[in-house]
Design an enzyme around this catalytic site. Structure first.
Site, PDB file in Angstrom:
ATOM      1  N   HIS A 466      47.627 -35.920  -4.093  1.00 11.39           N
ATOM      2  CA  HIS A 466      47.491 -36.057  -2.637  1.00 11.39           C
ATOM      3  C   HIS A 466      46.033 -36.353  -2.263  1.00 11.39           C
ATOM      4  O   HIS A 466      45.741 -37.330  -1.568  1.00 11.39           O
ATOM      5  CB  HIS A 466      47.959 -34.762  -1.956  1.00 11.39           C
ATOM      6  CG  HIS A 466      47.776 -34.751  -0.474  1.00 11.39           C
ATOM      7  ND1 HIS A 466      48.819 -34.910   0.406  1.00 11.39           N
ATOM      8  CD2 HIS A 466      46.658 -34.625   0.303  1.00 11.39           C
ATOM      9  CE1 HIS A 466      48.348 -34.873   1.652  1.00 11.39           C
ATOM     10  NE2 HIS A 466      47.044 -34.699   1.617  1.00 11.39           N
ATOM     11  N   GLU A 467      45.143 -35.503  -2.739  1.00  8.12           N
ATOM     12  CA  GLU A 467      43.734 -35.700  -2.389  1.00  8.12           C
ATOM     13  C   GLU A 467      43.209 -37.013  -2.951  1.00  8.12           C
ATOM     14  O   GLU A 467      42.380 -37.691  -2.329  1.00  8.12           O
ATOM     15  CB  GLU A 467      42.882 -34.522  -2.865  1.00  8.12           C
ATOM     16  CG  GLU A 467      43.223 -33.192  -2.199  1.00  8.12           C
ATOM     17  CD  GLU A 467      43.286 -33.255  -0.676  1.00  8.12           C
ATOM     18  OE1 GLU A 467      42.565 -34.071  -0.059  1.00  8.12           O
ATOM     19  OE2 GLU A 467      44.087 -32.491  -0.097  1.00  8.12           O
ATOM     20  N   HIS A 470      43.908 -39.809  -0.619  1.00  8.07           N
ATOM     21  CA  HIS A 470      42.835 -39.935   0.379  1.00  8.07           C
ATOM     22  C   HIS A 470      41.614 -40.595  -0.264  1.00  8.07           C
ATOM     23  O   HIS A 470      40.944 -41.427   0.344  1.00  8.07           O
ATOM     24  CB  HIS A 470      42.391 -38.558   0.880  1.00  8.07           C
ATOM     25  CG  HIS A 470      43.344 -37.878   1.813  1.00  8.07           C
ATOM     26  ND1 HIS A 470      43.801 -38.463   2.967  1.00  8.07           N
ATOM     27  CD2 HIS A 470      43.893 -36.634   1.780  1.00  8.07           C
ATOM     28  CE1 HIS A 470      44.598 -37.603   3.603  1.00  8.07           C
ATOM     29  NE2 HIS A 470      44.676 -36.490   2.900  1.00  8.07           N
ATOM     30  N   HIS A 473      41.911 -44.187  -0.433  1.00  8.74           N
ATOM     31  CA  HIS A 473      41.761 -44.762   0.907  1.00  8.74           C
ATOM     32  C   HIS A 473      40.276 -45.034   1.182  1.00  8.74           C
ATOM     33  O   HIS A 473      39.916 -46.043   1.791  1.00  8.74           O
ATOM     34  CB  HIS A 473      42.332 -43.777   1.925  1.00  8.74           C
ATOM     35  CG  HIS A 473      42.751 -44.377   3.231  1.00  8.74           C
ATOM     36  ND1 HIS A 473      43.184 -43.596   4.269  1.00  8.74           N
ATOM     37  CD2 HIS A 473      42.792 -45.652   3.694  1.00  8.74           C
ATOM     38  CE1 HIS A 473      43.480 -44.377   5.306  1.00  8.74           C
ATOM     39  NE2 HIS A 473      43.241 -45.632   4.987  1.00  8.74           N
TER      40      HIS A 473
HETATM   41 ZN   LIG Z   1      45.766 -34.696   3.268  1.00 10.40          ZN
END
Ligand SMILES: [Zn+2]
Length: 677
Positions: A466-467, A470, A473
């Site tokens: 998940h991290e 990011h 991104h």
């Molecule tokens: Zn998050």
């Protein structure tokens, strides 16, 4: 002294990485002071320009301003989150209101706004590129939302409010940190009944770190307390740990967050009123994908009843297991995880402890790098030579197509004293290309319990991915202006790139290759993968209820119209009764330690965003499964466009370009096992 301040030099380090070994707490105050003054001088140069306002001399000039303050502030906030100490905390208390006042001064500068407004009014005649058009609109809107259209007295009030809020946010976070650092459960070998080897080892390591060799320590870090609640056969100790965990921030005395919440909610309400909104929720949601609190509430309503229904069925199974175990009373919140684990072990014929030996942290890091490589053509080369801020941190050079360096990735994975709990992505520098390429320096923080080797739960592995979603991104960003870089998107869109990436942690292709036993190196048995995936919906009633209730109480708190200070304990009690919260399930975050809402305003009236983005990620990942290949190159290329676009386009436009249509909610309900409930 001041001539040696590293913030007053160019950094000749590799990648322009901050010279961490030379940065001392006392360097921050003079740097903040000098760079605030410098930014005001830059703004004065823009507002004092005798030439008429243009996109270049106003908007682009703004994009170039405040660089020193940004560089200093990025290092400061990252160190304060990842490796703080009493000196940094004291500087934060001192400078949070000063920095907020500084930002208000700029945001409420009438001449600056008049120039931006002049450019904005001519926007259709300026022949701007689409990213420039959006940049101009965003700058204009942000100042309007900060109070640029208010009269002088109201502006003064607005500045007072934002300054005071900065102080309250800082204290709120420090109070939670205080309670987490203060508390520990010190145990002897005989108290560890039920704990699997990894939890046993992690507790021993936590004790060693605290100079308690031979003892075992449970802390309030999620990665320490959650396994304890899941496995400890000692109901009395589970209750002790659970009560301490859920009481963070509500102890009377100097670290009580209840009065801070009351004051913050009053200030937020006053801020919204000044800006012409009836509630703070209406104000905040106006600038999101959801647009209104009603739209967010509607989404939560669609999952709330099915989730409670599923949780009730789960509870019945848990109670049967508890009775068989000799418990002659209803299960309590500190029992849920324990019996859920027992039921899961029986129903799906595996337990968490059998899975964990296959999830070695280093292997799962290799797995996420590999997935990013196959999807987006990036690779990661360790750079052990680079100076970092803590020995636990690993640095990687990120290379894109053709081997070109595109950024730097810092990975900070372990829980320790002085590090905020939870998991998050942040940056030391954002990608941009206004005056030549600037490469991003991105950091991922997790709070895993260190082991030898470190073993993750399946949930931990998803958090890791998940991290990193990011992180990608930030790293894949290809924009011209820093204000539009990477994760600078609407709040309820920012979790899409992170949440969709979690799907690759669960892909059988990933598990077969990277989930290998830490001792034998054997790949995870095929039957165990099947069981793991079959159990994915297990306990999702509980997980949805504990999350959705938080999202609902967040919206309700910020939709209050009363000016009276809230009694947060009473509000919470009434809320739980009104929504019919099952009493065996606690809120995932109780208000007094709900850092998303009160450690800053980032997710205030915005905790729903995770579910909003989950509609997108469930629907978005289906684009891969529909074509039968989770690494399908054409679909991956369309997805990469979202990771690269930052805030240069409207999020729904970006999503439609990826998916060919707007998202549907059905994949989300299916993903959480709520479709049949
Ligand atoms: Zn998050």
């Amino acid at each position: 002294m001041s001539e040696q301040n590293p913030f007053f030099e160019e950094w000749a380090t590799p990648f322009g990485l901050p010279p961490f070994d030379r940065i001392k707490p006392e360097h921050f105050p003079p740097a903040f002071d000098r760079f605030m003054a410098e930014e005001l001088a830059e703004i004065a140069a823009i507002t004092g320009d005798p030439a008429a306002a243009t996109f270049a001399n106003t908007i682009e000039a703004l994009e170039r301003s405040g660089r020193g303050l940004e560089r200093t502030g990025d290092v400061f906030s990252n160190l304060r989150s990842s490796a703080t100490n009493p000196e940094l905390d004291a500087i934060a208390r001192d400078y949070a209101p000063k920095l907020a006042a500084h930002r208000s001064t700029i945001a409420l500068d009438p001449v600056l706004f008049a120039r931006i407004d002049a450019v904005y009014r001519q926007r259709d005649a300026l022949d701007l590129a689409p990213d420039q058009q959006r940049l101009l609109e965003r700058h204009h809107l942000q100042l309007v939302r900060a109070g640029a259209l208010l009269g002088p007295a109201e502006k003064t009030r607005m500045a007072e409010i934002t300054t005071r809020m900065a102080t309250l946010h800082t204290h709120f976070g420090q109070n939670v940190q205080h309670d987490e650092d203060e508390w520990r459960l010190v145990l002897d070998e005989a108290d560890l009944e039920g704990l699997p080897q990894f939890a046993h080892d992690a507790a021993a390591e936590a004790a060693r770190e605290r100079g308690l060799d031979g003892k075992y320590v449970i802390t309030l870090s999620r990665s320490s307390v959650e396994p304890f609640l899941t496995f400890s056969a000692r109901r009395d100790l589970r209750e002790t740990a659970y009560r301490a965990w859920t009481a963070r921030g509500e102890h009377h005395g100097g670290h009580d967050n209840a009065p801070l919440i009351a004051e913050l909610l009053q200030l937020r309400q006053a801020q919204a009123r000044l800006l012409g909104y009836e509630t703070y929720a209406a104000y905040r949601l106006d600038d999101t994908m959801a647009k209104t609190p009603e739209a967010a509430e509607h989404l939560l309503e669609q999952v709330w009843s099915p989730a409670k229904h599923k949780a009730a069925a789960e509870r019945a199974e848990l109670e049967a297991a508890a009775h068989a175990d000799g418990l002659n009373e209803p299960i309590a919140p500190w029992d849920w995880r324990y019996y859920a684990e027992k039921v899961r072990a029986r129903k799906y014929d595996f337990d968490e402890a059998a899975v964990k030996p296959y999830f070695v942290l280093d292997n799962m890091v290799a797995a996420m790098f590999d997935a990013a490589g196959r999807l987006f053509g990036v690779s990661f080369a360790p750079r052990a030579d680079l100076p970092v801020y803590h020995p636990d941190v690993k640095a990687y050079e990120v290379r894109g197509e053709g081997g070109k360096t595109v950024g730097l990735f810092l990975h900070d994975n372990f829980a320790r004293t002085g590090k905020r709990s939870g998991a998050w992505m942040s940056s030391y520098r954002d990608q941009e290309n206004l005056d030549g390429p600037v490469l991003p320096i991105v950091v991922n923080n997790n709070n895993f319990s260190k082991g030898d080797p470190t073993l993750l739960s399946f949930d931990d592995a998803k958090t890791l991915f998940h991290e990193f979603g990011h992180g990608l991104h930030g790293l894949l960003s290809q924009v011209r202006y820093k204000s539009q870089s990477g994760t600078a998107v609407r709040r309820d869109f920012v979790e899409f790139p992170s949440q969709i990436f979690e799907h690759w942690a669960q892909a059988p292709e990933t598990l077969r290759k990277y989930a290998r036993h830490y001792q034998t190196g054997e790949p995870i048995p095929e039957a165990l993968i099947e069981k793991l995936l079959a159990a994915r919906n297990f306990n999702q009633g509980f997980a949805t209820v504990e999350y959705a209730a938080c999202a609902m109480i967040d919206l309700e708190l910020h939709a209050r119209k009363s000016d009276a200070p809230v009694d947060i304990a009473a509000f919470e009690r009434d809320f739980l009764a009104r929504v019919g919260m099952p009493k065996e399930i606690g809120l995932r975050h109780r208000p007094t330690h709900f850092q998303h809402l009160f450690d800053g305003a980032g997710y205030a009236a915005g905790y729903y965003a995770y579910l909003w983005a989950e509609v997108l990620d469930a629907d978005g990942f289906a684009a891969f499964t529909e074509v039968g290949d989770v690494f399908d190159p054409a679909t991956a290329a369309r997805l990469k466009a979202i990771y690269s676009a930052g805030d240069t386009r409207d999020p729904m436009e970006l999503y439609r370009a990826f998916r060919g249509r707007e998202p549907a909610i059905e994949p989300l309900l299916e993903q959480r096992g709520l479709d049949a409930a």
